[in-house]
Design an enzyme around this catalytic site. Sequence first.
Site, PDB file in Angstrom:
ATOM      1  N   THR A  16       0.828  -1.214   0.000  1.00  0.00           N
ATOM      2  CA  THR A  16       0.000   0.000   0.000  1.00  0.00           C
ATOM      3  C   THR A  16       0.856   1.254   0.000  1.00  0.00           C
ATOM      4  OG1 THR A  16      -1.859  -1.098   1.054  1.00  0.00           O
ATOM      5  CG2 THR A  16      -1.707   1.271   1.399  1.00  0.00           C
ATOM      6  N   SER A  62       1.364  -7.641  -0.884  1.00  0.00           N
ATOM      7  CA  SER A  62       2.078  -8.663  -0.100  1.00  0.00           C
ATOM      8  C   SER A  62       1.214  -9.856   0.289  1.00  0.00           C
ATOM      9  CB  SER A  62       2.739  -8.048   1.133  1.00  0.00           C
ATOM     10  OG  SER A  62       1.815  -7.858   2.185  1.00  0.00           O
ATOM     11  N   THR A  95       1.726  -4.288   4.303  1.00  0.00           N
ATOM     12  CA  THR A  95       1.571  -4.596   5.730  1.00  0.00           C
ATOM     13  C   THR A  95       1.099  -6.034   5.975  1.00  0.00           C
ATOM     14  OG1 THR A  95      -0.726  -3.820   5.732  1.00  0.00           O
ATOM     15  CG2 THR A  95       0.967  -2.208   6.330  1.00  0.00           C
ATOM     16  N   ASP A  96       0.430  -6.618   4.963  1.00  0.00           N
ATOM     17  CA  ASP A  96      -0.294  -7.864   5.236  1.00  0.00           C
ATOM     18  C   ASP A  96       0.596  -9.054   5.594  1.00  0.00           C
ATOM     19  OD1 ASP A  96      -2.718  -6.650   5.042  1.00  0.00           O
ATOM     20  OD2 ASP A  96      -3.102  -7.238   2.970  1.00  0.00           O
TER      21      ASP A  96
END
Length: 323
Positions: A16, A62, A95-96
């Site tokens: 992101t 990700s 972030t995932d």
Amino acid sequence: MQVGLEKIVVLGTGGTIAGTASAASDSRNYRAAQLPVSELLAGLPLPGGCEVLSEQVAQVDSKDMDLGVWQQLLQRCVHWLAQSEVRGLVITHGTDTLEETAYLLQAVLAPRKPVVLTCAMRPATALDADGPQNLRDALAVAASGADAQGVVAVCAGRILGAADVQKVHSWRLDAFSAGDAGDIGQVRHGRIERWRDWPPALLPRETMLEALLTARALPRVEIVLSHAAACGATVDALLDPALAARHGATPVRGLVLAGTGGGTVHHELEAALRRAQGAGVRVLRTTRCVDGLLQPRADEEFAAAPLTPVKARLALMLELLVS
Ligand code: SIN
């Protein structure tokens, strides 16, 4: 490249932080992994005293992280960390699965220089994008000096160790936690305040890097969640070789149990896990609780790992890869 200056290298992998939306007011409907890392750095005030270089290693959301991207990232980390003039690395990441990449890098490299993963919860086009500040903070940590080392995540002003970091919120800017271990420190107005040691080495890693760089696939390890009214057939289905072959998957070599509370397991699943272990599948027990990781004990039927389920899965895959 300027001669004589120490260097920080920023490796872009997507996420992101590199995402774009069609309107600056929209932080929700966007596509991750669109802008090159060089564009994320353009116009950003950079730490003094070093030169900042960037390289695009991948451009992925990700959630789709895979062995191929990890191998490319590892190769570039190994390359840059070996250069004496490189003070540290920053990796822009979604972030995932940031916590999985952080764990993997620390497990395999345990670098003596800082490797700082950073990210954003809002796309780069948002009016109130959080990526630029996170990137500045990550650069500050990477540039911070002689004793900084190991893989950390920097987000919302917090510095979190690779073994501890976990995404715990789906939309807040401060989306990560280091659980009971606590944060390593924080970045306040570009200055590092550190409360704990930099991350320790995690696993014996003599042959792991080579094995991982040359692997064509990772040993298959699946996560099984225990919950009310669970059914052992889930585990039996995972172990069915014909089903695996039909999907082009390799046979399961390990199972990570995300158990209830203190790592307990529904009796139906327990029986199925016992059958799996009896058939030679490695079983590791963790808790599905966000905090309060399990402490391993010698006398247990299913070995406990003091890791979150996703990190226990990585640890087991790495162990199986070199065993
Ligand atoms: C991703 O993980 O690549 C998308 C989500 C995010 O970065 O927050």
